[in-house]
Design an enzyme around this catalytic site. Structure first.
Site, short mmCIF file in Angstrom:
data_model
loop_
_atom_site.label_atom_id
_atom_site.label_comp_id
_atom_site.label_asym_id
_atom_site.label_seq_id
_atom_site.Cartn_x
_atom_site.Cartn_y
_atom_site.Cartn_z
N LEU A 6 55.79 33.64 53.40
CA LEU A 6 55.56 32.76 52.01
C LEU A 6 54.23 31.87 52.15
CD1 LEU A 6 59.16 31.60 51.08
CD2 LEU A 6 57.96 33.72 50.22
N ASN A 62 51.27 32.95 51.25
CA ASN A 62 50.55 33.09 49.99
C ASN A 62 51.27 33.48 48.71
OD1 ASN A 62 48.22 33.03 48.43
ND2 ASN A 62 47.60 35.15 48.79
N LEU A 91 55.01 37.36 61.18
CA LEU A 91 54.96 38.26 62.30
C LEU A 91 54.04 38.12 63.52
CD1 LEU A 91 54.36 41.18 59.60
CD2 LEU A 91 56.50 40.64 60.89
N SER A 115 41.63 48.93 52.87
CA SER A 115 40.82 48.52 51.82
C SER A 115 39.61 49.49 51.60
CB SER A 115 40.50 47.06 51.86
OG SER A 115 39.36 46.73 51.23
N THR A 159 36.84 48.04 51.41
CA THR A 159 35.89 47.19 51.96
C THR A 159 35.36 47.73 53.13
OG1 THR A 159 35.50 44.99 52.46
CG2 THR A 159 37.44 45.73 53.06
N TYR A 215 37.20 38.97 56.64
CA TYR A 215 38.31 39.62 56.26
C TYR A 215 38.27 41.11 56.15
CZ TYR A 215 40.85 42.20 52.48
OH TYR A 215 41.36 43.19 51.95
N LYS A 271 40.30 44.59 58.59
CA LYS A 271 40.75 45.79 57.77
C LYS A 271 40.27 46.95 58.83
CE LYS A 271 43.54 44.41 54.87
NZ LYS A 271 45.04 44.80 54.96
N PHE A 288 41.16 50.47 46.09
CA PHE A 288 39.59 50.02 45.63
C PHE A 288 40.34 48.73 44.96
CE2 PHE A 288 36.37 53.07 46.51
CZ PHE A 288 37.09 53.70 47.40
N ARG A 305 33.12 48.42 39.76
CA ARG A 305 34.50 48.73 40.75
C ARG A 305 35.10 49.78 40.16
NH1 ARG A 305 31.18 45.90 43.22
NH2 ARG A 305 31.45 43.90 44.26
N ARG A 336 27.05 36.85 43.74
CA ARG A 336 27.69 36.18 44.83
C ARG A 336 27.46 36.87 46.07
NH1 ARG A 336 34.33 36.75 44.07
NH2 ARG A 336 33.89 38.92 44.45
N ASP A 384 28.63 40.66 47.69
CA ASP A 384 29.15 41.42 46.66
C ASP A 384 28.14 42.70 46.92
OD1 ASP A 384 31.20 40.26 45.56
OD2 ASP A 384 30.24 39.67 44.13
N1 UFG Z 1 33.33 38.74 39.57
C1 UFG Z 1 32.82 37.95 38.65
N2 UFG Z 1 33.31 36.76 38.39
C2 UFG Z 1 34.31 36.26 39.59
C3 UFG Z 1 35.03 37.04 40.21
C4 UFG Z 1 34.34 38.42 40.50
O1 UFG Z 1 31.78 38.29 38.10
O2 UFG Z 1 34.77 35.06 39.14
C5 UFG Z 1 32.81 40.00 39.91
C6 UFG Z 1 32.65 40.22 41.23
O3 UFG Z 1 31.22 39.80 41.75
C7 UFG Z 1 32.38 41.59 41.47
C8 UFG Z 1 33.62 42.14 40.37
O4 UFG Z 1 33.87 40.86 39.69
O5 UFG Z 1 31.41 42.32 41.11
C9 UFG Z 1 34.97 42.25 41.19
O6 UFG Z 1 35.09 41.14 42.23
P1 UFG Z 1 36.61 40.89 43.02
O7 UFG Z 1 36.33 39.53 43.48
O8 UFG Z 1 37.87 40.97 41.98
O9 UFG Z 1 36.83 42.01 43.77
P2 UFG Z 1 36.02 42.58 45.02
O10 UFG Z 1 35.30 44.03 44.68
O11 UFG Z 1 34.74 41.75 45.31
O12 UFG Z 1 36.69 42.57 46.22
C10 UFG Z 1 37.66 43.40 46.21
C11 UFG Z 1 39.06 42.80 47.03
C12 UFG Z 1 38.77 42.45 48.51
C13 UFG Z 1 37.98 43.67 49.17
C14 UFG Z 1 36.91 43.98 48.33
C15 UFG Z 1 36.31 45.47 49.01
O13 UFG Z 1 39.46 41.53 46.34
O14 UFG Z 1 39.72 42.24 49.01
O15 UFG Z 1 37.33 44.55 46.93
O16 UFG Z 1 35.27 45.58 48.16
F1 UFG Z 1 37.70 43.12 50.21
#
Ligand code: UFG
Length: 347
Positions: free
Chosen positions: A36, A38, A62, A128, A130, A153, A157, A182, A235, A299, A302
């Site tokens: 718990l 998260n 675990l 992932s 990732t 993180y 993985k 994805f 994405r 960000r 990214d």
């Molecule tokens: N984004 C924004 N604003 C926000 C949040 C995200 O513009 O407030 C954009 C990000 O820049 C990105 C897209 O939305 O272009 C998706 O972002 P997410 O954070 O939702 O997802 P990510 O692709 O960055 O991350 C996800 C998982 C991670 C994993 C990663 C692997 O959340 O756990 O994919 O690529 F590591």
């Protein structure tokens, strides 16, 4: 075939809880282990409302081998494990890398050790996309090179996959399927379970729904100067229920002895990419609710664009993402509204 007991670690979490629902609906017995850290125990209420069954639940970490040993002695008929339990915040992992290596790797090694000792033959591992970093070619197949991770993180993985692969090679009794997700989004169509990040969301869709409902003032779109049609990053967003169903298919592949190799890897995505602006526009279209957003700088960490080639999962698992982006976003909105109305005040 059914009535088999499946251990779901991290089963009160976002993807875990949706997978538990699908397992129960397919006739499996489920026991959840979650610390718990998260998630909340009342997720079990949501699962029970949807399925009519309250899964068994054991709250421990675990990393605690004594607790794990006690648990597996009590639950001695576990047939397979779906291992979700892990920390998953990219940003936090950069600030506290050791916390991530400690938790994600030690818990995995404890579980593998226990599987050997307790003769549990099969595991589905939550990985992932990732691990591909910024891919050289799109769409991404399973044979694309694994790249240096952008965050601790992501590195957990990659290392986890290596640990599992080495372990599988060292013995003959345990098999694993690693699923490389994805971008999972959305919630159960009932709106009774979904994703509820603690604090400010890092991921796009929870930020969109929280902005739409007024909990957040403004969504920041991280960069519109990428080499993509509208300049925002792309994405492969897949509905969490589709993703959950892939775990059932993977479990059945192992229970039926249909694995081609003792360690297999599958990409799970739709095969289509959507930009951040497309997510916002589709959300507004399907819900009729405006999202207040502003374009800001990129960000750090990214990648520009990634989407899956899910052909191998389509062919080998017979799995395919079914839901549309609109359906996924609508379900996320339904959950956000349910959460604010029924769950938030009880915090
Ligand atoms: N984004 C924004 N604003 C926000 C949040 C995200 O513009 O407030 C954009 C990000 O820049 C990105 C897209 O939305 O272009 C998706 O972002 P997410 O954070 O939702 O997802 P990510 O692709 O960055 O991350 C996800 C998982 C991670 C994993 C990663 C692997 O959340 O756990 O994919 O690529 F590591």
């Amino acid at each position: 075939m059914k009535n088999k007991l499946i251990l779901v670690t991290g089963g009160t979490g976002y993807i875990g809880s949706h997978t538990v629902v699908e397992l129960i609906e397919q006739g499996y017995e489920v026991v959840i282990v979650d610390n718990l850290s998260n998630s909340e125990e009342r997720v079990l209420d949501g699962i029970e409302k949807i399925t009519g069954v309250r899964p068994a639940f054991s709250c421990f970490d675990l990393c605690d081998t004594t607790a794990l040993e006690k648990f597996l002695t009590a639950y001695n008929s576990i047939r397979a494990i779906i291992h979700f339990a892990a920390y998953k915040s990219v940003g936090e992992s950069v600030r506290e890398p050791l916390k991530y290596y400690q938790n994600n790797l030690v818990s995995l090694m404890n579980l593998l050790t226990a599987m050997k000792k307790h003769h549990i033959p099969d595991m589905v591992f939550s990985s992932s996309c990732t691990v591909y970093g910024e891919p050289d070619r799109l769409p991404v197949t399973e044979s694309a090179p694994v790249k240096k991770a952008a965050s601790p993180y992501g590195n957990t993985k990659r290392i986890s996959e290596e640990i599992i692969e080495d372990f599988i090679k060292s013995q003959t009794k345990i098999h694993t399927i690693a699923l490389r997700y994805f971008n999972p989004i959305g919630a159960h169509p009932t709106g009774l379970i979904g994703e509820h990040p603690i604090g400010e969301p890092e991921n796009l869709v929870p930020y969109v729904t929280q902005t739409a409902i007024g909990v957040r003032k403004q969504l920041k779109v991280f960069g519109n100067d990428y080499n993509t049609p509208d300049g925002t990053a792309i994405r492969d967003y897949l509905h969490v229920v589709d993703l959950a169903r892939a775990h059932i298919v993977a479990i059945e592949r192992m229970l039926d002895g249909k694995q081609k190799n003792a360690y297999e890897v599958f990409n799970l995505g739709t095969g289509h990419g959507n930009s951040v602006l497309e997510i916002i526009n589709t959300f507004e279209k399907v819900t009729g609710v405006k999202v207040n957003y502003v374009i800001t700088k990129r960000r750090p960490g990214d990648i520009e664009k990634i989407w899956a080639d899910p052909t191998y999962a389509n062919k080998e698992l017979g799995w395919r993402a079914q839901s549309t982006l609109g359906e996924a976003l609508l379900s996320a909105w339904k959950w956000e509204q349910y959460y604010r109305k029924h769950l938030e005040k009880k915090n």
